[in-house]
Motif scaffolding. Structure first.
Motif, short mmCIF file in Angstrom:
data_model
loop_
_atom_site.label_atom_id
_atom_site.label_comp_id
_atom_site.label_asym_id
_atom_site.label_seq_id
_atom_site.Cartn_x
_atom_site.Cartn_y
_atom_site.Cartn_z
N LEU A 179 -6.37 4.16 21.13
CA LEU A 179 -7.90 4.98 21.75
C LEU A 179 -8.81 4.90 20.71
CD1 LEU A 179 -6.24 8.01 23.73
CD2 LEU A 179 -6.68 6.10 24.09
N ALA A 180 -8.35 5.09 19.29
CA ALA A 180 -9.78 5.68 18.53
C ALA A 180 -10.50 4.06 17.72
CB ALA A 180 -9.17 6.47 17.24
N GLU A 181 -9.66 2.74 17.95
CA GLU A 181 -9.85 1.66 17.47
C GLU A 181 -10.38 0.57 18.42
OE1 GLU A 181 -7.62 0.47 14.69
OE2 GLU A 181 -7.82 2.49 13.67
N ASP A 182 -8.94 0.10 19.49
CA ASP A 182 -8.90 -1.35 19.97
C ASP A 182 -9.90 -0.74 21.67
OD1 ASP A 182 -7.77 -2.05 18.01
OD2 ASP A 182 -5.48 -2.23 19.61
N LEU A 183 -8.87 0.19 22.10
CA LEU A 183 -9.65 0.61 23.36
C LEU A 183 -11.67 1.38 22.96
CD1 LEU A 183 -8.93 2.11 26.38
CD2 LEU A 183 -11.29 3.54 25.04
N GLU A 184 -12.15 1.79 21.79
CA GLU A 184 -13.01 2.30 21.49
C GLU A 184 -14.34 0.53 21.29
OE1 GLU A 184 -16.61 4.67 21.34
OE2 GLU A 184 -14.30 4.79 21.96
N ALA A 185 -12.92 0.20 20.94
CA ALA A 185 -14.31 -0.88 20.27
C ALA A 185 -14.40 -2.41 22.09
CB ALA A 185 -13.04 -2.74 19.70
N ALA A 186 -13.96 -2.51 22.93
CA ALA A 186 -13.80 -2.16 24.03
C ALA A 186 -15.35 -2.37 24.58
CB ALA A 186 -12.46 -2.22 24.85
#
Length: 252
Positions: free
Chosen positions: A144-151
């Motif tokens: 949630l903090a990294e991959d999804l936020e980047a997308a």
């Protein structure tokens, strides 16, 4: 094209967005595949947060202790593990056995044995909590903090370029004179290139993010199934042995 832009660019974006919100002004639409991917991404974020909440409740039902744990984690405070309710119950039973008659009677022997079993159950519960934290909660937080936020950042960048594109389209439509129109069309061509490039990139990033997450989350649930099975097997064994021991005691 710079995403930050100058004040004029920011003003044009705000003006375009306001016009879209206050009227039926036409705007550039994303292709259906990307629209569907964005909807999936939004739902994935919503459900990911809910999964985190439920898993936290699974290993710590007490909301006050969950809040304390969150506070310590936020401030990076290292605190010793707390006893579970089951362990505290077991410790109370053992203490009672000693204080009543030093576990000399069949009654207090039963208290001691029951207390010991409860403490074993509690240890299994704490081990289960650590494993759930490691295999499910931490990976979901990271996603949630990294991959999804980047997308989502790529989608936000696309939204900005979409505004720029529609601003450019409107300027072409309102241009007066050949020179002004040629200048506006050149700006529009650049805006279209930037938009198309980001549109395709965003689609790839969101699709990859969702595919990777689905695979990873499915594996996390498999691991959760394994450690839950292990927990229940351990607890069942402890209780079976306790039943056998208690059956030998004739309380008088």
């Amino acid at each position: 094209m710079s995403f930050g832009g100058n004040m004029g660019t920011m003003f044009n974006r705000a003006k375009q967005l306001a016009a879209e919100n206050l009227s039926d002004q036409a705007k550039t639409e994303y292709d259906p595949e990307l629209v569907a991917l964005i909807a999936q991404l939004d739902k994935t974020k919503e459900w990911g947060k809910k999964f985190l909440e439920r898993q936290a409740e699974l290993i710590q039902p007490n909301p006050a202790l969950r809040a304390e744990s969150f506070f310590n984690e936020t401030l990076d405070l290292k605190k010793p593990e707390k006893m579970t309710n089951t362990e505290r119950f077991g410790s109370n039973l053992e203490s009672a056995a000693v204080e009543i008659d030093n576990a000399a009677s069949t009654y207090t022997q039963g208290l001691k044995q029951f207390g010991s079993a409860q403490k074993e159950l509690g240890k299994s519960e704490r081990r289960f909590g650590r494993e759930v934290e490691k295999c499910c909660i931490q990976p979901m937080k990271k996603f949630l903090a990294e991959d999804l936020e980047a997308a989502l950042n790529e989608k936000s960048a696309l939204d900005t370029l979409r505004l720029d594109l529609d601003v450019a389209k409107n300027k072409v439509a309102k241009a007066k004179g050949i020179v002004d129109r040629e200048k506006a069309e050149k700006v529009l061509q650049e805006a279209q290139k930037d938009f198309d490039r980001q549109h395709d990139f965003t689609k790839v990033i969101i699709g990859r993010t969702l595919n990777n997450h689905h695979t990873n989350h499915a594996n996390q649930l498999k691991e959760l199934s394994r450690i839950q099975t292990s927990l229940y097997r351990e607890c069942s064994q402890v209780m079976s042995e306790l039943d056998e021991e208690l059956a030998k005691i004739a309380i008088k």
